[in-house]
Design an enzyme around this catalytic site. Structure first.
Site, PDB file in Angstrom:
ATOM      1  N   GLY A  79      20.537  16.047 -36.410  1.00  0.00           N
ATOM      2  CA  GLY A  79      21.484  15.176 -35.765  1.00  0.00           C
ATOM      3  C   GLY A  79      21.631  14.417 -33.947  1.00  0.00           C
TER       4      GLY A  79
ATOM      5  CG  ASP B 228      17.296  18.494 -30.087  1.00  0.00           C
ATOM      6  OD1 ASP B 228      17.004  17.604 -29.449  1.00  0.00           O
ATOM      7  OD2 ASP B 228      17.309  19.497 -30.904  1.00  0.00           O
TER       8      ASP B 228
HETATM    9  N1  AR6 Z   1      24.043   9.808 -31.290  1.00  0.00           N
HETATM   10  C1  AR6 Z   1      25.204   9.842 -30.555  1.00  0.00           C
HETATM   11  N2  AR6 Z   1      26.315  11.037 -31.326  1.00  0.00           N
HETATM   12  C2  AR6 Z   1      25.007  11.214 -32.638  1.00  0.00           C
HETATM   13  C3  AR6 Z   1      24.407  10.979 -32.794  1.00  0.00           C
HETATM   14  C4  AR6 Z   1      24.188  10.293 -32.172  1.00  0.00           C
HETATM   15  N3  AR6 Z   1      22.733   9.312 -32.473  1.00  0.00           N
HETATM   16  N4  AR6 Z   1      23.818  12.037 -34.269  1.00  0.00           N
HETATM   17  C5  AR6 Z   1      24.755  12.476 -34.269  1.00  0.00           C
HETATM   18  N5  AR6 Z   1      25.964  12.699 -33.365  1.00  0.00           N
HETATM   19  P1  AR6 Z   1      24.476  17.827 -34.003  1.00  0.00           P
HETATM   20  P2  AR6 Z   1      25.367  20.352 -33.279  1.00  0.00           P
HETATM   21  C6  AR6 Z   1      27.239  12.947 -33.363  1.00  0.00           C
HETATM   22  O1  AR6 Z   1      25.146  18.428 -35.365  1.00  0.00           O
HETATM   23  O2  AR6 Z   1      26.892  20.412 -33.636  1.00  0.00           O
HETATM   24  C7  AR6 Z   1      20.536  20.200 -33.890  1.00  0.00           C
HETATM   25  O3  AR6 Z   1      19.737  20.611 -34.730  1.00  0.00           O
HETATM   26  C8  AR6 Z   1      27.190  13.824 -34.440  1.00  0.00           C
HETATM   27  O4  AR6 Z   1      28.046  13.177 -35.520  1.00  0.00           O
HETATM   28  O5  AR6 Z   1      23.732  16.671 -34.120  1.00  0.00           O
HETATM   29  O6  AR6 Z   1      25.476  20.300 -31.499  1.00  0.00           O
HETATM   30  C9  AR6 Z   1      20.233  20.571 -32.093  1.00  0.00           C
HETATM   31  O7  AR6 Z   1      18.685  21.206 -32.523  1.00  0.00           O
HETATM   32  C10 AR6 Z   1      28.174  14.837 -34.090  1.00  0.00           C
HETATM   33  O8  AR6 Z   1      29.211  14.521 -33.667  1.00  0.00           O
HETATM   34  O9  AR6 Z   1      24.685  18.790 -32.959  1.00  0.00           O
HETATM   35  C11 AR6 Z   1      20.918  22.237 -32.747  1.00  0.00           C
HETATM   36  O10 AR6 Z   1      20.106  23.056 -33.842  1.00  0.00           O
HETATM   37  C12 AR6 Z   1      27.570  15.094 -32.489  1.00  0.00           C
HETATM   38  O11 AR6 Z   1      26.931  14.247 -32.386  1.00  0.00           O
HETATM   39  C13 AR6 Z   1      21.986  22.128 -33.347  1.00  0.00           C
HETATM   40  O12 AR6 Z   1      22.032  20.422 -34.262  1.00  0.00           O
HETATM   41  C14 AR6 Z   1      26.645  16.698 -32.908  1.00  0.00           C
HETATM   42  O13 AR6 Z   1      26.465  16.484 -33.799  1.00  0.00           O
HETATM   43  C15 AR6 Z   1      23.606  21.092 -32.914  1.00  0.00           C
HETATM   44  O14 AR6 Z   1      24.670  21.171 -33.212  1.00  0.00           O
END
Ligand code: AR6
Length: 173
Positions: A35, A37
């Site tokens: 994601g 991260d």
């Molecule tokens: N820019 C902005 N937002 C983004 C981007 C980006 N480049 N990529 C994704 N999103 P997630 P969580 C959005 O899954 O639910 C990881 O593996 C996405 O659309 O990134 O907090 C970590 O290491 C969504 O709305 O984070 C943890 O293990 C939002 O970012 C776990 O995922 C959050 O999605 C955390 O899960």
């Protein structure tokens, strides 16, 4: 300046944002993941992970709802604030309070590092499955409360990656 003028909404990739700090939706290990991260570590380069490893050595990761700060490496931002959102579990485990803590603790860490501008992704609404509508309400309420109590932050940017989140924030802001 009114609180509304200090809040901005964008549909964008947070790695492209030039703010004093961008926030990462990390996990308790602080050692990267998918994601947002994954995107931050890929675009920012190895210096971010190196500082995360030092934090892990010092304090053993980061608890849910808490936040730590590192360099932003090659990113246009100055710092990355890594916060750990709650995994949604039917709302039975103080997920709402923990999500609010992510925003509050990230904002305080930004203030303590002289940041004036900070960009947030939609923490916990991806892999961690927090209901998007509720997460958006908590994010906006917590940021507005913070801005009404402190003057150090000049701009908070909510960076949405998907259309659904963008629409939800649009109606709230
Ligand atoms: N820019 C902005 N937002 C983004 C981007 C980006 N480049 N990529 C994704 N999103 P997630 P969580 C959005 O899954 O639910 C990881 O593996 C996405 O659309 O990134 O907090 C970590 O290491 C969504 O709305 O984070 C943890 O293990 C939002 O970012 C776990 O995922 C959050 O999605 C955390 O899960």
């Amino acid at each position: 300046m009114s609180i509304e003028n200090k809040i901005e909404l964008l549909k964008a990739d947070i790695t492209k944002i030039k703010a004093d700090a961008i926030v990462n939706a990390a996990n308790t290990s602080l050692l990267g993941g998918g994601g947002v991260d994954g995107a931050i570590h890929r675009a920012g380069g190895p210096d971010i992970l190196e500082e995360c490893r030092k934090i892990v050595a010092r304090q053993g990761g980061c608890k849910t709802g808490e936040a730590v700060i590192t360099t932003a490496g090659r990113l246009p931002a100055k710092y990355v604030i890594h916060t750990v959102g709650p995994v949604w579990n039917d709302g039975k485990y103080q997920e709402e309070e923990k999500l609010a803590n992510c925003y509050k603790n990230s904002l305080w860490l930004a203030v303590n590092n002289n940041c004036k501008t900070i960009a947030f992704p939609n923490i916990s609404t991806g892999v961690y499955r927090f209901p998007k509508k509720e997460a958006a309400r908590i994010a906006v309420d917590t940021v507005k409360d913070f801005l009404s109590e402190t003057n150090q932050i000049e701009k908070v940017i909510f960076v949405c990656f998907d259309e659904e989140n963008y629409g939800l924030y649009e109606t709230l802001i």
